[in-house]
Design an enzyme around this catalytic site. Structure first.
Site, PDB file in Angstrom:
ATOM      1  N   GLY A 100      -3.176   8.130  -7.056  1.00  0.00           N
ATOM      2  CA  GLY A 100      -3.232   9.391  -6.642  1.00  0.00           C
ATOM      3  C   GLY A 100      -3.785  10.382  -7.853  1.00  0.00           C
ATOM      4  O   GLY A 100      -4.470  11.404  -7.394  1.00  0.00           O
ATOM      5  N   VAL A 129      -8.619   0.202  -2.613  1.00  0.00           N
ATOM      6  CA  VAL A 129      -7.390   0.825  -3.629  1.00  0.00           C
ATOM      7  C   VAL A 129      -7.639   1.876  -4.302  1.00  0.00           C
ATOM      8  O   VAL A 129      -8.618   1.767  -5.012  1.00  0.00           O
ATOM      9  CB  VAL A 129      -6.694  -0.436  -4.423  1.00  0.00           C
ATOM     10  CG1 VAL A 129      -5.627   0.046  -5.138  1.00  0.00           C
ATOM     11  CG2 VAL A 129      -6.706  -1.604  -3.638  1.00  0.00           C
ATOM     12  N   ASP A 144       4.130   4.157   5.052  1.00  0.00           N
ATOM     13  CA  ASP A 144       4.768   4.163   3.909  1.00  0.00           C
ATOM     14  C   ASP A 144       5.258   2.793   3.429  1.00  0.00           C
ATOM     15  O   ASP A 144       5.235   1.706   4.432  1.00  0.00           O
ATOM     16  CB  ASP A 144       6.157   4.859   3.659  1.00  0.00           C
ATOM     17  CG  ASP A 144       7.217   4.745   2.452  1.00  0.00           C
ATOM     18  OD1 ASP A 144       6.131   4.816   1.323  1.00  0.00           O
ATOM     19  OD2 ASP A 144       8.191   4.619   2.376  1.00  0.00           O
ATOM     20  N   ARG A 156       5.324 -10.812  -6.555  1.00  0.00           N
ATOM     21  CA  ARG A 156       5.124  -9.946  -7.582  1.00  0.00           C
ATOM     22  C   ARG A 156       5.050 -10.809  -8.836  1.00  0.00           C
ATOM     23  O   ARG A 156       6.434 -11.320  -9.198  1.00  0.00           O
ATOM     24  CB  ARG A 156       5.809  -8.820  -7.730  1.00  0.00           C
ATOM     25  CG  ARG A 156       5.852  -7.931  -6.185  1.00  0.00           C
ATOM     26  CD  ARG A 156       7.080  -7.055  -6.145  1.00  0.00           C
ATOM     27  NE  ARG A 156       6.962  -6.023  -7.171  1.00  0.00           N
ATOM     28  CZ  ARG A 156       7.470  -4.786  -6.899  1.00  0.00           C
ATOM     29  NH1 ARG A 156       7.800  -4.498  -5.680  1.00  0.00           N
ATOM     30  NH2 ARG A 156       7.414  -3.665  -7.607  1.00  0.00           N
ATOM     31  N   THR A 157       4.032 -10.982  -9.724  1.00  0.00           N
ATOM     32  CA  THR A 157       4.158 -11.686 -10.907  1.00  0.00           C
ATOM     33  C   THR A 157       4.071 -10.962 -12.250  1.00  0.00           C
ATOM     34  O   THR A 157       3.666  -9.667 -12.336  1.00  0.00           O
ATOM     35  CB  THR A 157       2.907 -12.558 -10.893  1.00  0.00           C
ATOM     36  OG1 THR A 157       1.815 -11.878 -10.974  1.00  0.00           O
ATOM     37  CG2 THR A 157       2.879 -13.571  -9.577  1.00  0.00           C
ATOM     38  N   ASN A 161      10.539  12.229   1.316  1.00  0.00           N
ATOM     39  CA  ASN A 161       8.919  12.019   0.835  1.00  0.00           C
ATOM     40  C   ASN A 161       7.944  11.726   1.811  1.00  0.00           C
ATOM     41  O   ASN A 161       6.689  12.218   1.636  1.00  0.00           O
ATOM     42  CB  ASN A 161       8.885  11.309  -0.428  1.00  0.00           C
ATOM     43  CG  ASN A 161       8.945   9.623  -0.268  1.00  0.00           C
ATOM     44  OD1 ASN A 161      10.015   9.271   0.629  1.00  0.00           O
ATOM     45  ND2 ASN A 161       7.896   8.834  -0.419  1.00  0.00           N
ATOM     46  N   ASP A 162       8.199  11.233   2.924  1.00  0.00           N
ATOM     47  CA  ASP A 162       7.278  10.858   3.971  1.00  0.00           C
ATOM     48  C   ASP A 162       7.147  11.873   5.119  1.00  0.00           C
ATOM     49  O   ASP A 162       6.229  12.115   5.909  1.00  0.00           O
ATOM     50  CB  ASP A 162       7.635   9.580   4.844  1.00  0.00           C
ATOM     51  CG  ASP A 162       7.709   8.450   3.896  1.00  0.00           C
ATOM     52  OD1 ASP A 162       6.776   8.415   2.992  1.00  0.00           O
ATOM     53  OD2 ASP A 162       8.600   7.555   3.795  1.00  0.00           O
ATOM     54  N   GLU A 177      13.960  -5.598 -12.086  1.00  0.00           N
ATOM     55  CA  GLU A 177      14.707  -5.924 -13.229  1.00  0.00           C
ATOM     56  C   GLU A 177      16.148  -6.481 -12.752  1.00  0.00           C
ATOM     57  O   GLU A 177      16.682  -7.467 -13.138  1.00  0.00           O
ATOM     58  CB  GLU A 177      14.976  -4.766 -13.731  1.00  0.00           C
ATOM     59  CG  GLU A 177      14.088  -4.451 -14.892  1.00  0.00           C
ATOM     60  CD  GLU A 177      14.256  -3.461 -16.004  1.00  0.00           C
ATOM     61  OE1 GLU A 177      15.479  -2.912 -15.778  1.00  0.00           O
ATOM     62  OE2 GLU A 177      13.749  -3.135 -16.806  1.00  0.00           O
ATOM     63  N   THR A 198       1.828   4.960  -0.997  1.00  0.00           N
ATOM     64  CA  THR A 198       3.042   4.767  -1.390  1.00  0.00           C
ATOM     65  C   THR A 198       3.074   5.278  -2.867  1.00  0.00           C
ATOM     66  O   THR A 198       2.056   5.771  -3.469  1.00  0.00           O
ATOM     67  CB  THR A 198       3.190   3.192  -1.614  1.00  0.00           C
ATOM     68  OG1 THR A 198       4.584   2.808  -2.291  1.00  0.00           O
ATOM     69  CG2 THR A 198       2.158   2.743  -2.317  1.00  0.00           C
TER      70      THR A 198
END
Length: 1385
Positions: free
Chosen positions: A995, A992, A491, A858-859, A1055-1056, A661, A938
């Site tokens: 789902g 990559v 995960d 993360r851009t 969830n895992d 955010e 994930t």
């Protein structure tokens, strides 16, 4: 209504398609002959005739027009599920495997079908028949019965614990609307409520304890006929109305009727379902908001039409008719069981799915099968061969008896009528030699695994001091599987990352700026309306960023240049326990300043920080750069959906829909723009000026177009205090660039930058391809070169070596990066850059974005424009129609947004770090070098997952990234193209897939075949937006498609759990998402970095220990019973035992148990430092080099030879009449004594590598105990007519005869000489790279480099002992291990 029916029918068809796509992955998997011819037909027959015909358990048909559930305060007629023809299922859940009625039958069947138990039953039952056994009647069946009962009791206790957890959840209470007649559970059973609260923390998804928040008490809700009663969860039904308070878990799938709070928004935590810790906003339909109290619910006339229960977490379709108006129901109005209500005083919901039909339960892995150790497969193969050996031996000896009977017995007068039938003699021999497969193997193995579990749990290197959490084993049956893992499926959130976002960098006007966040612990409180951002918002630093000295020496306030060291790979072999803490996240990636030096356009701006930028904004507030920077920072403070909250201490906290955010808001706060208030129509910022003056500015929020995976952007339209309408848009660079005013220029510059970077990466990739590779395709840690001396050379690109010695002077070459002091920045040059032409700004910004992404950040790209009032008014009408549409609402909203989101000006780019856990990149690097393929599964979006993969080193700069996307055409062509590229050669490949694409792959057999054929060729896979069921399906697919691979799943959330249970080995992290995964998993650790020690060290140790235990146990039994078999020739093959019965009975318990149990618990073939430094050694377990058929056969041949040596020496001494006692017991006791002494000496002294006090004490206890046993037997044995003259034999007759002792010494010496000669020859052949001699190898290979994993373990052991080995530092970071030939001689 006809159109509405058609609309719902279309959605229902879409839902059914998604349901079919999310079926288990294992359908259409290749099956073997047994499965296709026997197992599957029997299973189909059982389902058809037993389940469907007899038990009436038929598959449920779909509803014709959906589930119709009316909203009623009182239900006189029970609701009926049309699929079943009776009421809806209860809200009870069950995770236990057994019931009271089926526990014993299932367990006895399970135990009887195990190969070892079945074999011992077949032997033990006939053994109880008098006259058949020469070794006792109950020596097999009684221990077997005891062992099986212990196993059953253990399994029963484990399932009882699962029952208790189920009861805790089922008996939790919730407020449900009931009539005032005492039907509520809580009125009569208040003590049950208290008890349920006591166990509240045991619930899988609970992470907070409900608390009373000031000002959050719901308004009085009183009715004469109805009340909110406390009802246990298992009594909640479809159609009930429930009331939830803040921090309470949702008891069933509900449709939101009302949420109390700002804008009627409920904030939901869903990490138990998708692993995401960010809050989701849910809003009830406006027509249902009359249901704010009991009276409103009574007056609301609503009928719900809903989709049938399915496992799709990311979609929900239905409709509700309120007062004859039909409204669509989507995921925005539905809250699933397992969610938790956060930051909302209370909410009211309508139950639509209960119990096992809830989404979370349909995604659960129901009643998973018990996991078995991989070594059991190989030990079963060994058992089968030994069964064949015993049967053949028994038949052979029976034939020998027949020949002896014909030639001698029938002519001997004293043996008249003594003939034994052929069947009886065969059974007798089968019973005699049944211990060649010893029952003690399985009993002692349980002891060994308990000892291994204690050792692994007591390892302080896996103890997390921060959380005071040790490593924990929830099972001890699969410890050896830790040493054979081939695939790790991990995960992301909470497992690889801490889910803590930090704003790190930004690019404004083509200038890169590094941000250092402030310490918010010193924040001032909000007093009488005066809101202060933090203690640094006022004072000389201005605009909210305090001057600070960064620990570690990256930046200073003076003008001096400083130097710092960046490690390539941590040299864990040289670290003390306190030194083995992983370096900070910044040290795990390239220095940004050093990266920027590569760009000529940025060489004037190295080392620019937010302090520099704010100082410039203070000194030159009217400059172009100041204006652009202010607009960019202000856009971060406005473009979001977060809400501020005033904490009890008066400080401001933010409740954001995503951690990104939150990070942006905190960065804006650091800059002096603090969000202090927000409503549905406005937001208020507290702005701190350059002089420290604070002012409130209110911006009217006109519209918000939220982010979606398709749009990949978010827009906010506000009316500024000066009445201008300002549109701000943030999103991925791929969607922002085409919408810029100068899109053509921006696109060209972006292409040029990416082409330049691609050329650099291609050059780097080619240089990597020229380097030598190890046996499984990776870059070797070190190689061995044959020559005048033995040189062990590490990979020049890695700063590690695997086998340091105590007291060595080890020097690791590193590189220093000189970071110029900040004080020399030319502020005028900054303004010149800000006013540069757009082409330069675009080129610089796009290069920064690529550099940020390379660092794993993360851009986001920010753009803006001023919208004329007339244009906005015209667009507003279109947008309003789209938001109120009942047909294709989302598509119409996106189309309307597309109209206004054009003609932007570029503001800048932000870079956020999703903070990794300590040591994640180093751990992943070592695991990859250990030939373990790592997948990341994930629920996050694709861009987030790829960024984290780069940061965690799942993706490297030279990696080839292949994206499979079902939204693009020809998915089959995409996969075939990837397959061709991989077959043509690839340094490191990453696929990559999301789902939705995976669901489409599972739908078509051909696509599934291509995909799972492609998977073994790939180094890593990133699967994003995957549901829990899809995660488990991927694990099952790997197990089915790659049978030789052993899978491990690791996660920390509910969830895992399905993925963890589906894998061979499940690891749970006791992280921020709670203990739900840690409780269910096989093993629990506190940090991902502990995985390298758990696998590389303890995994290998436990594999080696268990393999040696099994191998040595079979060896000693073959060794002992070879002498028994050889003796049969001299007793006419009548089955007379060479050994006395009582001694034979306690053989495996008293005299040969410690010699296998002690190494099985404490053995360490190599040091932990060596295993961590050279991860390639982990391949020993992956290739099953510790227990395989060739190795087993070689040990059996060795046992046969040694048994024959003992027998012939003993028989020769006996035949020469050298003993004073010529009885059978003297001969048998000599063979038995030799067997015990040699077994213990060989296994504990010659074969055990780690010799400790425990080993010495064990051999002394065993050998001396054997002699004591002989004396005991000589004294207590009764006088009787027997072949075994035990009475006084050892004390008075053969025990006093030196010839008996001399024979023992001679036989022992012969075996010792042979053993040492064999080891010497093997060592010589290893030095010549010619071992094993039957393995073909080229002469050039023998003379050139060999990889670390190709070295024999004995060579590594010798290197660990050799004090003359020297580790030296060479120029360029190369190191070598020089071992002189003189030291070898």
């Amino acid at each position: 209504m006809g159109m509405q029916e058609a609309e719902y029918s279309g959605k229902s068809r879409t839902t059914n398609l998604l349901k079919r796509r999310q079926r288990p992955v294992l359908e259409d998997e290749p099956v073997g002959w047994f499965d296709s011819k026997i197992s599957l037909p029997v299973e189909a027959w059982y389902k058809k005739y037993i389940l469907e015909l007899v038990l009436r358990q038929r598959p449920l048909p779909p509803s014709k027009n959906g589930r119709h559930v009316p909203l009623r305060t009182t239900c006189e007629v029970p609701l009926v599920d049309e699929r079943r023809g009776r009421g809806y299922i209860s809200n009870t859940i069950r995770s236990s495997r057994y019931t009271v009625g089926d526990f014993l039958p299932k367990q006895f069947w399970f135990q009887a079908t195990r190969l070892s138990n079945f074999y011992f039953m077949c032997v033990g039952v006939p053994q109880t028949i008098p006259g058949l056994s020469t070794t006792g009647n109950y020596t097999t069946i009684l221990p077997l019965t005891f062992f099986i009962l212990i196993t059953i009791v253990k399994e029963g206790y484990d399932d009882f614990r699962r029952h208790r957890l189920d009861n805790v959840e089922n008996n939790k209470t919730a407020k449900v609307l009931r009539e005032r007649n005492g039907t509520g559970d809580g009125i009569a059973l208040k003590w049950s409520l208290s008890r349920a609260r006591l166990f509240y923390s045991a619930l899988p998804w609970v992470t907070k304890v409900p608390t009373n928040h000031a000002g959050e008490e719901p308004e009085p809700d009183v009715d004469d006929e109805l009340e909110w009663a406390h009802v246990k969860w298992h009594n909640i039904q479809v159609g009930d109305v429930v009331k939830l308070r803040r921090d309470e878990a949702v008891p069933a799938d509900i449709v939101l009727l009302y949420a109390h709070g700002e804008s009627a928004v409920a904030y939901i935590e869903t990490m138990a379902l998708d692993g995401e810790t960010n809050l989701k906003s849910k809003m009830p339909l406006h027509a249902l908001q009359v249901c704010r109290n009991i009276s409103g619910i009574r007056t609301c006339d609503a009928d719900f039409v809903l989709e049938d229960p399915n496992r799709d977490l990311y979609d929900f379709n239905g409709r509700v008719t309120v007062n004859s108006d039909a409204l669509p129901l989507t995921l925005n109005e539905v809250v699933y069981r397992g969610s938790v209500l956060r930051n909302t005083p209370y909410a009211i919901g309508f139950v639509v799915n209960t119990g096992e039909e809830c989404k979370i339960r349909m995604n659960a892995n129901h009643h998973p099968q018990a996991k078995k150790p991989r070594l059991e497969r190989y030990s079963n193969q060994v058992v089968l061969t030994l069964i064949g050996y015993v049967v053949l031996l028994s038949f052979g000896l029976s034939i020998g008896y027949n020949r002896w009977h014909s030639s001698y017995e029938k002519n001997a007068w004293h043996l008249n009528n003594a003939y034994v039938g052929y069947d009886e003699i065969i059974v007798g021999f089968l019973i005699m030699f049944n211990n060649v497969i010893p029952l003690a193997l399985y009993i002692s193995l349980e002891i060994v695994k308990v000892g291994q579990m204690i050792i692994i749990q007591s390892d302080m290197e896996m103890f997390d001091e921060e959380t005071n959490t040790p490593m924990s084993c929830n099972t001890n049956t699969i410890l050896e599987n830790l040493g054979q893992v081939s695939y790790i499926l991990s995960d992301k959130t909470g497992t690889l990352t801490e889910n803590v976002m930090k704003f790190r960098k930004m690019s404004v006007a083509g200038i890169p700026v590094t941000h250092r966040s402030i310490d918010r612990t010193g924040r001032k409180s909000l007093d009488e309306g005066a809101v202060i951002a933090s203690s640094s918002c006022s004072g000389g630093s201005g605009l909210g960023v305090e001057e600070s000295r960064v620990q570690g020496g990256v930046e200073r306030r003076d003008n001096k240049s400083i130097s710092f060291t960046v490690e390539d790979v941590e040299l864990s072999t040289l670290s003390t326990p306190t030194q083995q803490k992983c370096r900070p996240a910044l040290a795990a990636r390239r220095s940004t300043d050093a990266t920027l030096k590569d760009s000529a356009a940025n060489r004037d701006f190295d080392g620019i920080t937010t302090v520099d930028l704010i100082e410039h904004m203070q000194n030159f507030p009217s400059s172009a750069l100041a204006h652009k920077a202010r607009d960019f920072i202000l856009s971060m403070a406005i473009c979001h959906t977060a809400l501020p909250e005033i904490a009890e201490d008066g400080s401001v906290e933010f409740q954001a829909s995503s951690p990104d955010e939150l990070a942006l808001l905190q960065a804006a706060q650091d800059f002096g723009f603090l969000l202090i208030q927000r409503s549905s129509r406005s937001l208020t910022l507290l702005e701190t000026s350059a002089t420290g003056h604070e002012s409130r500015q209110t911006y009217e929020v006109l519209d918000t177009v939220e982010f979606s995976s398709k749009r990949k952007r978010m827009s906010v339209i506000v009316r500024c205090p000066d009445a201008q309408i300002w549109l701000i848009c943030k999103g991925a660079d791929s969607v922002i660039l085409p919408r810029l005013q100068q899109a053509a220029l921006a696109s060209r510059k972006s292409h040029e930058v990416r082409r330049s970077i691609q050329i650099e990466r291609e050059q780097h990739r080619r240089s990597e391809q020229m380097e030598p590779r190890n046996s499984f395709g990776g870059r070797p840690s070190l190689t061995v070169r044959r020559g005048p001396s033995m040189d062990i050379r590490p990979d020049p690109r890695r700063s590690f070596l695997g086998v340091p010695k105590a007291g060595q002077d080890v020097r690791v070459h590193t590189h220093s990066l000189d970071v110029p002091g900040r004080g020399g920045a030319d502020l005028k040059a900054l303004d010149n850059a800000a006013t540069a032409d757009d082409a330069t700004v675009f080129a610089n910004c796009f290069r920064h974005i690529n550099e940020f992404a390379t660092e794993g950040l993360r851009t986001l790209l920010y753009a803006h424009k001023i919208v004329p009032a007339a244009d906005y008014a015209a667009w507003k009408r279109t947008y309003q129609d789209a938001t109120t549409s009942l047909v294709d609402r989302q598509e119409r909203i996106e189309a309307a947004a597309e109209v206004i989101e054009q003609g932007f000006d570029l503001l800048g780019a932000s870079a956020i770090e999703d903070k990794l856990q300590q040591g994640v990149p180093d751990t992943i690097d070592k695991l990859r070098r250990a030939n373990i393929k790592i997948w990341m599964l994930t629920g996050d979006k694709r861009e987030t997952a790829i960024n984290i993969a780069h940061s965690a080193r799942l993706c490297k700069p030279e990696s080839d990234l292949f994206t499979l996307d079902s939204t693009k055409e020809d998915l089959e062509g995409q996969m075939r193209a990837v397959t061709r590229d991989l077959q043509n050669g690839c340094l490191h490949s990453v696929v990559v897939i999301d789902g939705q694409t995976l669901a489409e792959v599972e739908e078509e057999i051909e696509l599934k075949h291509i995909f799972y054929t492609l998977i073994p060729l790939v180094d890593s896979v990133i699967c994003c937006r995957a549901s829990p069921a899809q995660k488990a399906g991927i694990v099952k697919a790997i197990r089915a498609r790659i049978p030789g691979a052993l899978t491990m799943a690791i996660g920390d959330g509910a969830n895992d759990i399905a993925m963890i249970q589906a894998s061979h080995v499940g690891i749970g992290l006791s992280g921020k998402e709670g203990l739900q995964a840690a409780r269910v998993a096989d093993f629990s650790i506190a940090q991902f970095r502990f995985l390298q020690r758990l696998l590389l060290v303890h995994g290998r140790w436990n594999y080696v220990r268990t393999a040696k235990f099994i191998l040595w146990t079979f060896w000693k039994e073959m060794f002992f019973y070879m002498m028994q078999a050889m003796y049969q020739r001299h007793n006419g093959y009548t089955g007379t035992s060479l050994y006395e019965n009582w001694s034979l009975t306690v053989l495996n318990t008293l005299f040969t148990s410690l010699c296998v149990i002690v190494p099985g618990i404490f053995e360490q073939d190599l040091k932990a430092e060596t295993l961590l430094a050279v991860p390639e050694l982990y391949i020993f377990g992956q290739k099953n080099m510790g227990l395989n058929m060739p190795k087993y056969l070689s040990w059996m041949v060795l046992a046969t030879a040694e048994g024959m040596v003992v027998w012939f020496v003993s028989w020769a001494s006996f035949s020469m009449n050298r003993f004073g006692d010529h009885g059978l017991f003297a001969l048998g006791d000599l063979c038995f004594s030799l067997g015990i002494v040699w077994t213990n000496y060989k296994l504990l002294v010659l074969e055990t590598h780690l010799k400790t006090v425990i080993v010495g004490v064990s051999i002394m206890i065993t050998v001396n105990g054997w002699w004591a046993w002989n004396g005991f037997m000589a004294g207590v044995y009764s006088d009787n007519i027997s072949p075994y003259d035990v009475k006084y034999g050892f004390t008075n007759t053969f025990g006093n005869d030196w010839n008996w002792w001399l024979a023992l010494i001679i036989a022992f010496a012969i075996m010792l000489v042979l053993e040492m000669a064999f080891k010497s020859v093997k060592r010589r052949l290893l030095d010549a790279a010619a071992w094993p001699p039957w393995k073909r190898r080229s002469k050039t290979r023998m003379m050139h480099d060999r990889n670390a994993e190709e070295l024999d373990v004995s060579l590594w052991q010798e290197m660990e002992k050799d004090s003359s080995a020297r580790l030296s530092g060479l120029s360029g970071g190369q190191q070598y291990w020089d071992q002189d030939d003189d030291n070898n001689n």
